[in-house]
Design a protein around this motif. Structure first.
Motif, PDB file in Angstrom:
ATOM      1  N   ARG A  39      51.349  17.340  55.187  1.00 16.54           N
ATOM      2  CA  ARG A  39      52.512  17.853  55.920  1.00 16.54           C
ATOM      3  C   ARG A  39      52.450  19.354  56.184  1.00 16.54           C
ATOM      4  NH1 ARG A  39      58.042  14.984  53.762  1.00 16.54           N
ATOM      5  NH2 ARG A  39      57.446  12.816  54.175  1.00 16.54           N
ATOM      6  N   GLU A  41      52.080  23.005  57.519  1.00 13.78           N
ATOM      7  CA  GLU A  41      52.123  23.649  58.831  1.00 13.78           C
ATOM      8  C   GLU A  41      51.294  24.926  58.857  1.00 13.78           C
ATOM      9  OE1 GLU A  41      56.072  24.133  60.310  1.00 13.78           O
ATOM     10  OE2 GLU A  41      56.775  22.254  59.444  1.00 13.78           O
ATOM     11  N   ASP A  42      50.900  25.402  57.663  1.00 17.30           N
ATOM     12  CA  ASP A  42      50.082  26.604  57.572  1.00 17.30           C
ATOM     13  C   ASP A  42      49.142  26.433  56.380  1.00 17.30           C
ATOM     14  OD1 ASP A  42      49.078  29.052  58.236  1.00 17.30           O
ATOM     15  OD2 ASP A  42      50.665  30.205  57.250  1.00 17.30           O
ATOM     16  N   ILE A  54      50.335  19.003  62.858  1.00 19.49           N
ATOM     17  CA  ILE A  54      50.437  18.659  61.439  1.00 19.49           C
ATOM     18  C   ILE A  54      49.607  17.403  61.149  1.00 19.49           C
ATOM     19  CG2 ILE A  54      52.047  17.917  59.635  1.00 19.49           C
ATOM     20  CD1 ILE A  54      54.184  19.600  60.986  1.00 19.49           C
TER      21      ILE A  54
END
Length: 370
Positions: A39, A41-42, A54
């Motif tokens: 999950r 995002e970075d 994602i």
């Protein structure tokens, strides 16, 4: 009713069903929560996953800054860690200190430089193919010691380098399940003598208090003399032994399940005999670093011995030592030579809590491999 807790898995019980719940922690799921993976995002892979979104390997690793300690896992039990995979980059392995804390103890039960914990103490890759530890190309560290815990398991990694960040890829596989009442806690402790004082034994483990079983030894042995170095005996002082041990070995290579200097007995085209590396399920000499006559002049060895079918059981206390003995040069009525070598070791054992405070880990300069 299903009463199999899912622990102690082997070829003889893999067919059995269990209510145990399998979980896994990695940089793609820092907490191991159900449905929590992929999950991010970075992360360290975000720039490579741009345009994909994602779920496309956004966070495969972590960056540990100089002087930083990162928490790799914080798990609420009961349960057991069943497998650990790690691979570090951009770091000296003795600069990375692995610690594991059980339940609410402030004292770690595992405190070992990363490479030594995985039977690679010289900051150089060696293939290890054993039941408890596997090291595979390239520099993939795997641990299969089962590590049960009742309340909590916390694992950290410290980067002691003052100037280099470290990159770590890792996965910690565990199971949430009830434990048997007689489950003990996994421990591992590092020690080093460099050099070993003359006529003194290297202490592998001391100060243990409680009931448990000793399950393994790794040694990184740097020889400062020419000639054979492994005549010394291992000694296990059990439950009140003082001057004399209950268990006394017959030689260093014998304890590590080899014989006769780890030598094949044959000669090469230059009429030289040589050490023979080996790696087996319970014991091995996977690493022999040979001198080149110029800058890498010391012979260095890495050895492991796992007491999986033959754990050394103790009820109250335990001390383990290893002698360092070579040979003096005279031929008639030869005498042993006490050695002053660079000897590092890791002791692996299970015991009841609480864990006694370990000796202070040496500072970075003292741990350094020169």
């Amino acid at each position: 009713m299903n009463d199999f807790n899912g622990l102690g898995c082997n070829m003889g019980n893999l067919f059995r069903l269990s209510n145990a719940r399998t979980r896994s922690i990695s940089p793609e799921n820092f907490t191991g929560e159900k449905g929590g993976g992929g999950r991010a995002e970075d992360g360290t892979g975000a720039i490579h996953a741009r345009g994909l979104g994602i779920g496309w390997k956004v966070s495969p690793s972590i960056r540990i800054e100089p002087g930083e300690t990162r928490c790799l896992a914080d798990i609420e039990g009961p349960g057991a860690i069943q497998q650990i995979w790690m691979t570090p980059a951009n770091a000296q392995w003795r600069d990375l200190i692995l610690r594991i804390f059980w339940d609410e103890q402030e004292q770690p039960s595992v405190e070992v430089p990363l490479g030594d914990f995985f039977a690679c103490g010289w900051n150089r890759y060696a293939q290890v193919s054993s039941l408890a530890v596997c090291v595979n190309p390239g520099r993939a560290f795997n641990c299969y010691w089962e590590m049960p815990f009742c309340g909590r398991a916390r694992m950290t990694l410290e980067n002691r380098s003052p100037e280099q960040h470290a990159i770590l890829y890792y996965q910690i596989n565990y199971v949430l399940t009830p434990l048997p009442e007689d489950a003990a806690y996994f421990h591992a402790q590092f020690r080093r003598n460099n050099p070993l004082p003359y006529k003194q034994d290297h202490t592998i483990l001391d100060g243990v208090s409680g009931a448990g079983q000793y399950v393994g030894t790794y040694m990184a042995w740097g020889v400062n003399n020419a000639g054979w170095w492994g005549e010394g005996e291992i000694k296990f002082f059990l439950d009140g032994d003082t001057e004399y041990p209950t268990i006394c070995g017959t030689g260093t290579e014998d304890y590590f399940c080899g014989a006769y200097n780890f030598d094949s007995g044959t000669v090469d085209e230059n009429f030289q005999r040589s050490y023979v590396e080996f790696t087996t399920p319970y014991a091995g000499l996977p690493q022999v670093i040979r001198p080149d006559g110029t800058y890498n002049s010391q012979q260095r060895f890495g050895m492991y011995r796992w007491h999986i079918p033959d754990p050394v059981r103790f009820q109250a206390d335990l001390r383990v030592t290893m002698q360092a003995l070579g040979w003096r040069t005279e031929r008639a009525q030869r005498r042993y030579l006490p050695l002053q070598d660079d000897i590092a070791s890791v002791a692996y054992w299970y015991q009841t809590l609480p864990t006694q405070k370990f000796p202070a880990l040496p500072d970075r300069d003292t741990l350094e491999i020169i």
